[in-house]
Design an enzyme around this catalytic site. Structure first.
Site, PDB file in Angstrom:
ATOM      1  N   LYS A 192       0.856  -1.191   0.000  1.00 23.77           N
ATOM      2  CA  LYS A 192       0.000   0.000   0.000  1.00 23.77           C
ATOM      3  C   LYS A 192       0.880   1.224   0.000  1.00 23.77           C
ATOM      4  CE  LYS A 192      -4.499   0.676   0.281  1.00 23.77           C
ATOM      5  NZ  LYS A 192      -5.523  -0.322  -0.091  1.00 23.77           N
TER       6      LYS A 192
HETATM    7  N1  GLU Z   1      -7.156  -0.060  -3.319  1.00 24.47           N
HETATM    8  C1  GLU Z   1      -7.894  -1.246  -3.658  1.00 24.47           C
HETATM    9  C2  GLU Z   1      -7.951  -2.185  -2.477  1.00 24.47           C
HETATM   10  O1  GLU Z   1      -7.818  -1.782  -1.347  1.00 24.47           O
HETATM   11  C3  GLU Z   1      -7.402  -1.888  -4.947  1.00 24.47           C
HETATM   12  C4  GLU Z   1      -5.985  -2.350  -4.941  1.00 24.47           C
HETATM   13  C5  GLU Z   1      -5.492  -2.818  -6.306  1.00 24.47           C
HETATM   14  O2  GLU Z   1      -6.263  -2.849  -7.246  1.00 24.47           O
HETATM   15  O3  GLU Z   1      -4.304  -3.124  -6.388  1.00 24.47           O
HETATM   16  O4  GLU Z   1      -8.201  -3.354  -2.622  1.00 24.47           O
END
Ligand code: GLU
Length: 417
Positions: free
Chosen positions: A107
């Site tokens: 993240k």
């Molecule tokens: N931000 C989204 C999540 O928390 C998508 C992450 C992604 O597509 O890599 O799952």
């Protein structure tokens, strides 16, 4: 939106501890999984429109890569901090494993308030941040995507910046891009669509029809608005929604397509014809059958869990429920579909996007949708069976599945050196 400061990393580690205990996980594997593999903290100096220089702080945390390259979104928000980003990276690790994607978890976050930035400032922050991340991102290393307050155009700038740095186009470095630069059909609404599929599955298992069920959705961003639209399409009656400006209710059901139209013009749900305003607490604890928290972490807490009227909760957001609240909800027999299952539709279509980019071969929307549904329904069934078998909540079952798969990969790979 009320955002009580409960440390998300403590929450994530407590969830891991419980899963490790239930799985009787080798303590050395548990120890390894508590820590992120790699954390990068960057300063992002940016020339503001008024000519001054401001330094923003950003992070990228790669929690685990035992099952494949790291994957996870980038969040632009004033409340971003390193513990939050680390917790979100851990949740990505389990989420990818629950839906069997060949990814680890990561993240990113930048401490900023996009509502107070011009497009030019936002672009310069994005580009400098992406450049700082250059060494650790890439299609075979770590693939960012949208999250809170980031979107397709920001992903387009990230893709362009990384491509400029490398000297050739690298579409597979981020997902959630515009279609024209290697994005996938069906990515924008994938998370909301997945939330709706999971809601449908919970209703089927419990024998409670989604048709006519009264639904409240907290958050009307990319996840909440599409979840509300899909649930509305499936016959659910969305009686309450909220956004950063406040909440609205209509006991007869809100006309979600028209509300989405209003939001595209005014950027707010407030003042929607036929609705009355309500606050965040009322949204969470007001009368409804199904509650979809689709905003930020720590919204359902020990303070309000006992007052929640919904008998089903489907977590569109990451980490909206604290472990203390989980205990209260479980005692009250509220069925909760956890984040790492319920909102996995987004990263699943991100995976499809990455596969399409690598192959330079793009799929039709129908194919995306049917593959997404298959993955979500299969994962739901596996989590449901696990919860029945071990007589645990769906969160515990999903955590057990996710953690066991990651631990197994870590064990097979062994410890380096
Ligand atoms: N931000 C989204 C999540 O928390 C998508 C992450 C992604 O597509 O890599 O799952």
């Amino acid at each position: 939106m009320a955002h009580t400061k409960i440390n998300p990393l403590e929450m994530a580690r407590e969830q891991l501890r419980q899963a490790a205990e239930r799985l009787k996980l080798d303590p050395s594997l548990h120890e390894k999984l508590k820590y992120p593999k790699r954390t990068l903290e960057v300063a992002i100096p940016v020339k503001m429109d008024d000519g001054t220089l401001r330094v923003f702080e950003g992070y990228r945390v790669q929690h685990n890569m035992d099952r494949g390259p790291a994957k996870g979104g980038i969040r632009f928000h004033p409340s971003v901090d390193i513990d939050e980003v680390t917790a979100l990276a851990m949740w990505m690790t389990w989420k990818c494993a629950v839906v069997r994607l060949p990814y680890g978890g990561a993240k990113g976050g930048v401490i900023c308030d996009p509502s107070k930035l011009s497009q030019g400032e936002l672009e310069r922050i994005t580009r400098r941040y992406t450049s700082e991340l250059k060494l650790i991102i890439g299609p075979e290393k770590d693939i960012p995507a949208p999250d809170v307050n980031t979107n397709a155009s920001i992903m387009g700038w990230m893709m362009d910046t990384h491509s400029m740095n490398m000297g050739y186009s690298v579409p597979g470095v981020v997902t959630g891009k515009p279609l024209e630069v290697g994005g996938s059909r069906g990515r924008v609404d994938a998370t909301g669509q997945g939330v709706a599929y999971v809601t449908e599955q919970v209703c089927l298992k419990l024998g409670k029809p989604l048709q006519g069920a009264r639904v409240a959705v907290q958050g009307f961003g990319n996840v909440g608005s599409h979840a509300a639209r899909c649930i509305h399409q499936m016959g659910g009656k969305v009686v309450a929604v909220s956004d950063v400006h406040g909440g609205i209710r209509n006991e007869d059901g809100l006309d979600i397509p028209r509300l989405i139209e209003q939001v595209s013009k005014t950027r707010s749900i407030i003042g929607f014809p036929g609705s009355r305003e309500c606050n965040n607490e009322e949204l969470l604890t007001g009368d409804c059958d199904i509650l979809v928290p689709a905003a930020l972490e720590s919204q359902i807490t020990a303070q309000n869990a006992a007052a929640i009227k919904a008998s089903i909760i489907v977590e569109g957001a990451n980490g909206p429920t604290t472990p203390e609240a989980d205990v209260i909800l479980e005692k009250r027999k509220v069925v909760l579909a956890p984040d790492i299952l319920a909102n996995a539709g987004g990263v699943t279509v991100s995976y499809f996007e990455w596969v399409q980019d690598i192959q330079s071969y793009f799929w039709e929307e129908d194919e995306i949708r049917s593959r997404l549904k298959t993955i979500m329904v299969n994962a739901f069934d596996e989590v449901w069976s696990m919860s029945q078998k071990h007589k645990v909540s769906l969160r515990s079952a999903a955590m057990m599945l996710g953690v066991a798969r990651v631990a197994e990969a870590a064990k097979i790979r062994g410890l380096y050196p």
